[in-house]
Scaffold this active site. Structure first.
Site, PDB file in Angstrom:
ATOM      1  CG  HIS A 223      14.253 -33.264 -23.645  1.00  0.00           C
ATOM      2  ND1 HIS A 223      13.072 -33.024 -24.293  1.00  0.00           N
ATOM      3  CD2 HIS A 223      15.170 -33.445 -24.624  1.00  0.00           C
ATOM      4  CE1 HIS A 223      13.271 -33.027 -25.598  1.00  0.00           C
ATOM      5  NE2 HIS A 223      14.528 -33.282 -25.826  1.00  0.00           N
ATOM      6  CE1 TYR A 227      14.622 -36.390 -29.884  1.00  0.00           C
ATOM      7  CE2 TYR A 227      14.811 -35.219 -27.807  1.00  0.00           C
ATOM      8  CZ  TYR A 227      14.474 -35.242 -29.150  1.00  0.00           C
ATOM      9  OH  TYR A 227      13.978 -34.121 -29.734  1.00  0.00           O
ATOM     10  CG  HIS A 374       3.509 -32.535 -27.738  1.00  0.00           C
ATOM     11  ND1 HIS A 374       4.026 -32.467 -29.009  1.00  0.00           N
ATOM     12  CD2 HIS A 374       4.551 -32.862 -26.933  1.00  0.00           C
ATOM     13  CE1 HIS A 374       5.318 -32.729 -28.971  1.00  0.00           C
ATOM     14  NE2 HIS A 374       5.657 -32.976 -27.732  1.00  0.00           N
ATOM     15  CG  PHE A 375       2.690 -36.515 -23.737  1.00  0.00           C
ATOM     16  CD1 PHE A 375       2.898 -35.496 -22.840  1.00  0.00           C
ATOM     17  CD2 PHE A 375       1.762 -37.494 -23.441  1.00  0.00           C
ATOM     18  CE1 PHE A 375       2.192 -35.447 -21.668  1.00  0.00           C
ATOM     19  CE2 PHE A 375       1.056 -37.445 -22.262  1.00  0.00           C
ATOM     20  CZ  PHE A 375       1.263 -36.412 -21.381  1.00  0.00           C
ATOM     21  CG  HIS A 376      -1.889 -39.172 -25.465  1.00  0.00           C
ATOM     22  ND1 HIS A 376      -1.781 -38.308 -24.407  1.00  0.00           N
ATOM     23  CD2 HIS A 376      -2.182 -40.379 -24.921  1.00  0.00           C
ATOM     24  CE1 HIS A 376      -2.010 -38.970 -23.283  1.00  0.00           C
ATOM     25  NE2 HIS A 376      -2.253 -40.227 -23.566  1.00  0.00           N
ATOM     26  NE  ARG A 439       0.245 -32.464 -18.254  1.00  0.00           N
ATOM     27  CZ  ARG A 439       1.576 -32.715 -18.234  1.00  0.00           C
ATOM     28  NH1 ARG A 439       2.441 -31.730 -18.342  1.00  0.00           N
ATOM     29  NH2 ARG A 439       2.024 -33.939 -18.097  1.00  0.00           N
ATOM     30  NE  ARG A 440       0.844 -34.658 -14.573  1.00  0.00           N
ATOM     31  CZ  ARG A 440       2.077 -34.753 -14.117  1.00  0.00           C
ATOM     32  NH1 ARG A 440       2.577 -33.806 -13.388  1.00  0.00           N
ATOM     33  NH2 ARG A 440       2.786 -35.813 -14.362  1.00  0.00           N
TER      34      ARG A 440
HETATM   35  C1  HEM Z   1      -6.371 -46.142 -24.507  1.00  0.00           C
HETATM   36  C2  HEM Z   1      -5.393 -45.331 -24.790  1.00  0.00           C
HETATM   37  C3  HEM Z   1      -5.128 -44.068 -24.021  1.00  0.00           C
HETATM   38  C4  HEM Z   1      -6.025 -43.194 -23.463  1.00  0.00           C
HETATM   39  C5  HEM Z   1      -7.530 -43.267 -23.528  1.00  0.00           C
HETATM   40  C6  HEM Z   1      -5.265 -42.177 -22.782  1.00  0.00           C
HETATM   41  C7  HEM Z   1      -5.816 -41.104 -22.099  1.00  0.00           C
HETATM   42  C8  HEM Z   1      -5.128 -40.186 -21.354  1.00  0.00           C
HETATM   43  C9  HEM Z   1      -5.678 -39.025 -20.706  1.00  0.00           C
HETATM   44  C10 HEM Z   1      -7.140 -38.603 -20.753  1.00  0.00           C
HETATM   45  C11 HEM Z   1      -4.672 -38.386 -20.056  1.00  0.00           C
HETATM   46  C12 HEM Z   1      -4.733 -37.058 -19.297  1.00  0.00           C
HETATM   47  C13 HEM Z   1      -5.288 -37.148 -17.950  1.00  0.00           C
HETATM   48  C14 HEM Z   1      -5.086 -35.879 -17.145  1.00  0.00           C
HETATM   49  O1  HEM Z   1      -4.214 -35.060 -17.476  1.00  0.00           O
HETATM   50  O2  HEM Z   1      -5.812 -35.711 -16.157  1.00  0.00           O
HETATM   51  C15 HEM Z   1      -3.474 -39.157 -20.269  1.00  0.00           C
HETATM   52  C16 HEM Z   1      -2.231 -38.854 -19.750  1.00  0.00           C
HETATM   53  C17 HEM Z   1      -1.074 -39.514 -20.077  1.00  0.00           C
HETATM   54  N1  HEM Z   1      -0.931 -40.563 -20.981  1.00  0.00           N
HETATM   55 FE1  HEM Z   1      -2.421 -41.493 -21.970  1.00  0.00          FE
HETATM   56  N2  HEM Z   1      -3.947 -42.439 -22.934  1.00  0.00           N
HETATM   57  C18 HEM Z   1      -3.803 -43.582 -23.690  1.00  0.00           C
HETATM   58  C19 HEM Z   1      -2.638 -44.195 -24.095  1.00  0.00           C
HETATM   59  C20 HEM Z   1      -1.380 -43.793 -23.699  1.00  0.00           C
HETATM   60  C21 HEM Z   1      -0.148 -44.408 -24.120  1.00  0.00           C
HETATM   61  C22 HEM Z   1      -0.038 -45.601 -25.085  1.00  0.00           C
HETATM   62  C23 HEM Z   1       0.857 -43.741 -23.488  1.00  0.00           C
HETATM   63  C24 HEM Z   1       2.340 -43.933 -23.531  1.00  0.00           C
HETATM   64  C25 HEM Z   1       2.946 -44.967 -23.995  1.00  0.00           C
HETATM   65  C26 HEM Z   1       0.267 -42.729 -22.662  1.00  0.00           C
HETATM   66  C27 HEM Z   1       0.961 -41.858 -21.847  1.00  0.00           C
HETATM   67  C28 HEM Z   1       0.395 -40.899 -21.040  1.00  0.00           C
HETATM   68  C29 HEM Z   1       1.137 -40.065 -20.140  1.00  0.00           C
HETATM   69  C30 HEM Z   1       2.649 -40.091 -19.909  1.00  0.00           C
HETATM   70  C31 HEM Z   1       0.216 -39.211 -19.528  1.00  0.00           C
HETATM   71  C32 HEM Z   1       0.532 -38.124 -18.522  1.00  0.00           C
HETATM   72  C33 HEM Z   1       0.253 -38.568 -17.159  1.00  0.00           C
HETATM   73  C34 HEM Z   1       0.439 -37.444 -16.189  1.00  0.00           C
HETATM   74  O3  HEM Z   1       0.185 -36.284 -16.552  1.00  0.00           O
HETATM   75  O4  HEM Z   1       0.873 -37.742 -15.066  1.00  0.00           O
HETATM   76  N3  HEM Z   1      -1.095 -42.777 -22.814  1.00  0.00           N
HETATM   77  N4  HEM Z   1      -3.770 -40.243 -21.082  1.00  0.00           N
HETATM   78 CU   LIG Z   2      11.692 -32.006 -23.555  1.00  0.00          CU
END
Ligand code: HEM
Ligand SMILES: [Cu+2]
Length: 552
Positions: A223, A227, A374-376, A439-440
């Site tokens: 968490h 921040y 949310h986190f996107h 998710r995931r």
């Molecule tokens: C081209 C831009 C991006 C696309 C298309 C994208 C797409 C996605 C998608 C579809 C997922 C979910 C996949 C799943 O749950 O199976 C994901 C997870 C995630 N994304 Fe992105 N994302 C983008 C940019 C970013 C950026 C800039 C960050 C952070 C700086 C980020 C951080 C994360 C994180 C932390 C997860 C979670 C991974 C996990 O659950 O292990 N993403 N993203």
């Molecule tokens: Cu938190």
């Protein structure tokens, strides 16, 4: 109160700060490509070539964007803030390079293991998924490297204070130090878990691992991690953006107080990620949720002071009607526009966060793609767009180049592409999550269940949003390279706003580090001691490693 002096940045130190930014932008490109692939796979339209596993690219995406990009950008940016306000000695500079290399070597080790398919454990590396020991060792090096950077920052402020007895520390240096103190205290949790639990277990020394303990230690860190990403964006909002729009800092004391509150209330709240987890007494979950909501206070303080600066600045320029000043903001300046879009995204982002932290609502959205939406919004829009806004002036300052009108225009286009792509992707993630989609999870039709046919259109929308976003990433990397190597030579300003001439003096107590760190530690002990003892005493037998279908 005299306004403080800014120092020139030498070529030598600029090189160090740029080194961190190179890694950050390389990460953006690689991580973004993985994000695009994920949306395509989840839309059911695309199969990964060469037998690459979905969870492998998802691990790359999470680790490289959420851990590598952010940490490198933040450490580099914060070093530059310290260099500008307190200065950096030759010795500190050398240690700064040590931190860079330790972090980089750690990153390369971890990346190699993920690419070899030995660590498809996602960026949270939850036990009992097991990765190759080198994955954990590499991650530890990244953290150790960032600690070295933190101690350089502590030292920089200490040396400055000794040379300026009785003076208030520079606001930005104060903020950097708060962020790094929080980071060191928080990452101790994950360090303990990695060193004492994961590394021995993955090496085969301990047959089993205490899953609940490892997850609790992870979220003790996980968490405050958010921040750690957000506070550098706030530094820009409080101190940099006012200068960009030609205004002053709203209140030095209020800015410091809000950072202190973030320090105190960011750590003892990790249980709000574990609301569905058995083995933690509900009373303690409740206490941590209450502490979580305390964060609303500094957040609203921040929103208030930033909009106050906007209004005061606009009115000084002669706009009288209720919202007339709004028009006067420099909308055509990307150094303002990019962070501003980030601030706007933080409104729905923050509301979503309150929903996530609420016990019963959490039950509805837990582990659905809503959370990803949310986190996107929060990190990938609010924080990252602010970082892009910083890049537009920081890179020219460090490389002695100009932000030309043409690059500025490209930047504005880039910011809009990002906003539109993220709006489409994140909105459809939120809705699909409410409809129950996990998710995931790679594409699956779950044996042809009816429910799934409802999800698929949202997944296609995510692929559309993801494609737009990836175009935004290509454009941003192009702009970065242009600013770093090809833009015309020239001088750009390092924008740091000053206080009003007649500002109220900042209360001395705000710089009482012992007091604030003491309260922080007391709160952590209060929120964690009893539940931790409980977890250790009453845990079921530990888990053996779990290697299929994800893991190594
Ligand atoms: C081209 C831009 C991006 C696309 C298309 C994208 C797409 C996605 C998608 C579809 C997922 C979910 C996949 C799943 O749950 O199976 C994901 C997870 C995630 N994304 Fe992105 N994302 C983008 C940019 C970013 C950026 C800039 C960050 C952070 C700086 C980020 C951080 C994360 C994180 C932390 C997860 C979670 C991974 C996990 O659950 O292990 N993403 N993203
Ligand atoms: Cu938190």
């Amino acid at each position: 109160m005299a306004n403080q002096q800014l120092l020139p940045l030498s070529k030598k130190e600029s090189k160090l700060y740029m080194a961190f930014l190179y890694v950050a932008f390389a990460s953006l490109l690689i991580g973004g490509l993985m994000g695009l692939l994920q949306t395509l796979v989840r839309a059911g339209k695309f199969t990964l070539p060469f037998g690459i596993n979905y969870y492998q690219i998802l691990t790359v995406h999470g680790v490289i964007l959420a851990l590598v990009l952010t940490t490198f950008f933040i450490v580099g940016f914060q070093f530059s803030l310290m260099g500008k306000t307190t200065g950096i000695s030759d010795k500190q500079l050398k240690v700064g390079w040590v931190s860079f290399w330790v972090m980089l070597i750690g990153t390369l080790i971890t990346a190699t293991m993920i690419l070899l398919g030995e660590a498809s454990v996602l960026y949270t590396f939850y036990a009992p998924l097991r990765a190759h020991p080198l994955f954990y060792i590499g991650l530890s090096l990244v953290i150790i490297g960032s600690w070295i950077a933190a101690f350089v920052n502590f030292r920089q402020l200490y040396v400055w204070k000794k040379a300026h007895k009785g003076q208030k520390s520079p606001l930005l240096a104060f903020m950097v130090n708060i962020n790094m103190i929080m980071w060191v205290i928080a990452s101790l949790g994950v360090a303990i878990s990695v060193v004492f639990q994961f590394i021995p277990w993955s090496l085969g020394y301990g047959a089993t691992i205490n899953v609940l303990l490892s997850r609790t230690l992870f979220w003790y860190f996980g968490h405050p991690l958010v921040y750690f990403w957000l506070l550098p964006a706030y530094m820009a909002w409080y101190v940099i953006v006012p200068k960009v729009i030609g205004g002053k800092i709203f209140s030095d004391g209020l800015a410091r107080l809000s950072f202190i509150l973030f320090l105190m209330f960011s750590i003892p709240v990790g249980f709000h990620h574990q609301l569905t987890e058995p083995g933690i007494n509900p009373t303690w979950k409740f206490i941590q949720v209450v502490l979580t909501f305390m964060v609303v206070v500094p957040t609203l303080m921040t929103a208030f002071s930033i909009f106050a600066t906007f209004e005061i600045t606009g009115r000084r320029k002669g706009y009288k009607s209720l919202f007339g000043w709004f028009k006067k903001l420099p909308w055509k300046d990307v150094r303002f526009l990019a962070p501003f879009i980030g601030m706007v995204a933080f409104i729905p982002g923050g509301i979503g966060g309150i929903i996530n932290a609420s016990h019963q609502l959490n039950a509805l959205v837990h582990n659905t793609i809503w959370v990803t939406g949310h986190f996107h919004l929060t990190i990938a829009t609010t924080v990252i767009l602010t970082f892009f806004g910083i890049t537009y002036w920081l890179v020219p300052v460090l490389t002695n180049r100009k932000l030309t009108p043409k690059i500025n225009r490209l930047g504005i286009i880039q910011s809009f592409i990002w906003a539109v792509g993220m709006l489409i992707m994140s909105a459809s993630m939120h809705i699909e999550g409410l409809l129950g989609a996990p998710r995931r999870s790679a594409f699956s039709n779950y044996g042809g269940a009816d429910q799934v046919s409802v999800w698929i259109n949202y997944q296609i929308a995510q692929a559309v949003g993801g494609t737009i976003l990836f175009i935004g990433i290509l454009l941003m990397v192009y702009i970065f390279i242009k600013l770093a190597f090809f833009a015309p030579r020239g001088e750009e300003e390092y924008p740091i706003a000053e206080e009003e001439e007649d500002a109220m003096p900042t209360p001395k107590v705000l710089e009482n580090w012992k007091l604030w760190i003491g309260i922080t530690i007391a709160l952590i002990l209060f929120a964690y001691t009893i539940p931790m003892i409980d977890i250790i005493q009453h845990s079921p037998p530990g888990s053996v490693p779990f290697d299929f279908p994800i893991g190594r």
